[in-house]
Design a protein around this motif. Sequence first.
Motif, PDB file in Angstrom:
ATOM      1  N   ASP A   1       0.856  -1.187   0.000  1.00 12.40           N
ATOM      2  CA  ASP A   1       0.000   0.000   0.000  1.00 12.40           C
ATOM      3  C   ASP A   1       0.892   1.237   0.000  1.00 12.40           C
ATOM      4  O   ASP A   1       1.689   1.427   0.924  1.00 12.40           O
ATOM      5  N   LEU A   2       0.742   2.060  -1.028  1.00 12.77           N
ATOM      6  CA  LEU A   2       1.444   3.355  -1.055  1.00 12.77           C
ATOM      7  C   LEU A   2       0.476   4.431  -0.610  1.00 12.77           C
ATOM      8  O   LEU A   2      -0.655   4.515  -1.114  1.00 12.77           O
ATOM      9  N   TRP A   3       0.924   5.245   0.334  1.00  9.46           N
ATOM     10  CA  TRP A   3       0.099   6.361   0.813  1.00  9.46           C
ATOM     11  C   TRP A   3       0.798   7.673   0.504  1.00  9.46           C
ATOM     12  O   TRP A   3       1.918   7.915   0.960  1.00  9.46           O
TER      13      TRP A   3
ATOM     14  N   ALA B   1      -4.226   6.499  -1.415  1.00 11.26           N
ATOM     15  CA  ALA B   1      -4.842   7.812  -1.259  1.00 11.26           C
ATOM     16  C   ALA B   1      -5.506   8.281  -2.552  1.00 11.26           C
ATOM     17  O   ALA B   1      -6.363   9.165  -2.532  1.00 11.26           O
ATOM     18  N   ARG B   2      -5.122   7.695  -3.689  1.00 13.06           N
ATOM     19  CA  ARG B   2      -5.791   8.071  -4.929  1.00 13.06           C
ATOM     20  C   ARG B   2      -7.163   7.414  -5.012  1.00 13.06           C
ATOM     21  O   ARG B   2      -8.014   7.841  -5.795  1.00 13.06           O
ATOM     22  N   GLU B   3      -7.358   6.381  -4.230  1.00 16.28           N
ATOM     23  CA  GLU B   3      -8.678   5.751  -4.204  1.00 16.28           C
ATOM     24  C   GLU B   3      -9.647   6.578  -3.361  1.00 16.28           C
ATOM     25  O   GLU B   3     -10.829   6.656  -3.657  1.00 16.28           O
ATOM     26  N   SER B   4      -9.145   7.213  -2.336  1.00 20.61           N
ATOM     27  CA  SER B   4     -10.001   8.025  -1.455  1.00 20.61           C
ATOM     28  C   SER B   4      -9.135   8.894  -0.548  1.00 20.61           C
ATOM     29  O   SER B   4      -8.281   8.402   0.184  1.00 20.61           O
ATOM     30  N   GLU B   5      -9.384  10.205  -0.591  1.00 19.69           N
ATOM     31  CA  GLU B   5      -8.586  11.146   0.202  1.00 19.69           C
ATOM     32  C   GLU B   5      -8.870  10.968   1.700  1.00 19.69           C
ATOM     33  O   GLU B   5      -7.970  11.073   2.524  1.00 19.69           O
ATOM     34  N   GLU B   6     -10.132  10.685   2.029  1.00 21.45           N
ATOM     35  CA  GLU B   6     -10.456  10.493   3.458  1.00 21.45           C
ATOM     36  C   GLU B   6      -9.692   9.307   4.030  1.00 21.45           C
ATOM     37  O   GLU B   6      -9.339   9.297   5.198  1.00 21.45           O
TER      38      GLU B   6
ATOM     39  N   ALA C   1      -7.634   9.238   7.560  1.00 26.51           N
ATOM     40  CA  ALA C   1      -7.932   8.224   8.583  1.00 26.51           C
ATOM     41  C   ALA C   1      -6.690   7.400   8.895  1.00 26.51           C
ATOM     42  O   ALA C   1      -6.382   7.121  10.060  1.00 26.51           O
ATOM     43  N   ASP C   2      -5.949   7.047   7.845  1.00 31.53           N
ATOM     44  CA  ASP C   2      -4.777   6.203   8.069  1.00 31.53           C
ATOM     45  C   ASP C   2      -3.689   6.963   8.829  1.00 31.53           C
ATOM     46  O   ASP C   2      -3.006   6.399   9.689  1.00 31.53           O
ATOM     47  N   LEU C   3      -3.532   8.255   8.493  1.00 34.06           N
ATOM     48  CA  LEU C   3      -2.543   9.080   9.202  1.00 34.06           C
ATOM     49  C   LEU C   3      -2.903   9.209  10.681  1.00 34.06           C
ATOM     50  O   LEU C   3      -2.019   9.392  11.522  1.00 34.06           O
TER      51      LEU C   3
END
Lengths: 233, 233
Positions: free
Chosen positions: A4-6, A33-38, A42-44
């Motif tokens: 997973d690249l963020w 993050a390109r799939e969903s900015e939220e 959330a991950d951060l």
Amino acid sequence: MTYDLWYWDGIPGRGEFVRLALEAGGIRYRDRARESEEALMADLGRERERPPFAPPYLVAGDLVIGQTANILLFLGERHGLAPEDQAGRLWVNQLQLTIMDLVAEAHDVHHPVAVERYYEDQKGPALLRARSFREHRMPKFLGWFERVLEWQGRWLAGGGRWSYADLSLFQVVEGLRFAFPRRMATLEPKLGRVVALHEAVASLNALREYLSSDRRLPFGDGIFRHYPELDGD
Amino acid sequence: MTYDLWYWDGIPGRGEFVRLALEAGGIRYRDRARESEEALMADLGRERERPPFAPPYLVAGDLVIGQTANILLFLGERHGLAPEDQAGRLWVNQLQLTIMDLVAEAHDVHHPVAVERYYEDQKGPALLRARSFREHRMPKFLGWFERVLEWQGRWLAGGGRWSYADLSLFQVVEGLRFAFPRRMATLEPKLGRVVALHEAVASLNALREYLSSDRRLPFGDGIFRHYPELDGD
């Protein structure tokens, strides 16, 4: 394993150095993050024993790896994107860290006094910093890479094969041409080897499809920005 | 093997992060540029297949290793100054790279527009950058290290033993206290773990002699500089 690249969506930024290595290495990943900015926010916000300071970071199973050069060090070792011997591995890391220094300086040209404020609020200092960057820093960095290639040959770590640092230098040339087209036009005649490396990376089979896909992001308002007033011969 | 460390004489600068690791690790080295400044200029001018971009660099037999974090990666692996497992090694490298980002920003506070010019020629932009650094960047970086220590315990990589990143964070606290004493006095009450780590490094047996010796250089006009006008609560 699928990594997973963020990284922030919308700009290539530092994430692009990782993306180029993943794409050129034929390594499976999800650009989360390109799939969903939220999802990134959330991950951060997750509690982690070893949290990343900032994107980009790569999640590889239980490993969460932050800092661009550190992610590339990991991918280089794991997927053969750098020499395997200690000397070669340290050399490619050294090249990459020097590239990251140049990238940070390219960013600070348009944000010399406050990263959290708009370019328009720091345009005066930006004009001064741009001049220093064009006259002193660009020739110094790019000239050093040119000298390295005089010794090494086609690729920065020699040996007839690209490493992740070559991909990153390609991206830097792309970025500098975008941000400082006039200055690069003046400098490039003296940078024949750097220009040839850029072309060699652009025509790698493993990258050709990626570079013309919509996974490849335009520069926009990221690290490399084109403000004509900051450029010059 | 005795290593040769090459760094500008007269300031601790980035060389000090390497020096602290060498001293704390009980590793034999010669501080070459402190023996003679001309020697550094001559050595920098040598033709090398893998030349360093800038000091500091470490010569270890045939290896010439540039970039502070890269030198520390090498010393960490070779001399057990970081965990041996991959996850721990990458984590300490990530910590170190984040420290180096902070160090670069601390430098740019007094040189926001042109590294090749005097502070006095860029004092206006420096006042702006200093404000951003004090208000946004110092709390962000130091707060991140504090959170890391909440998870890890006494040392940044846990495990009951210091790593080279701990030595570097000690040096950063020293530097920030020197350059921004008022700001640090305001921030430190919320940074109990970072302050405790600083004290723990200062009282390491392996460092105590070094820190009071004349091998340890004062900050002076290096990366961390004390200009009262750039400090503030």
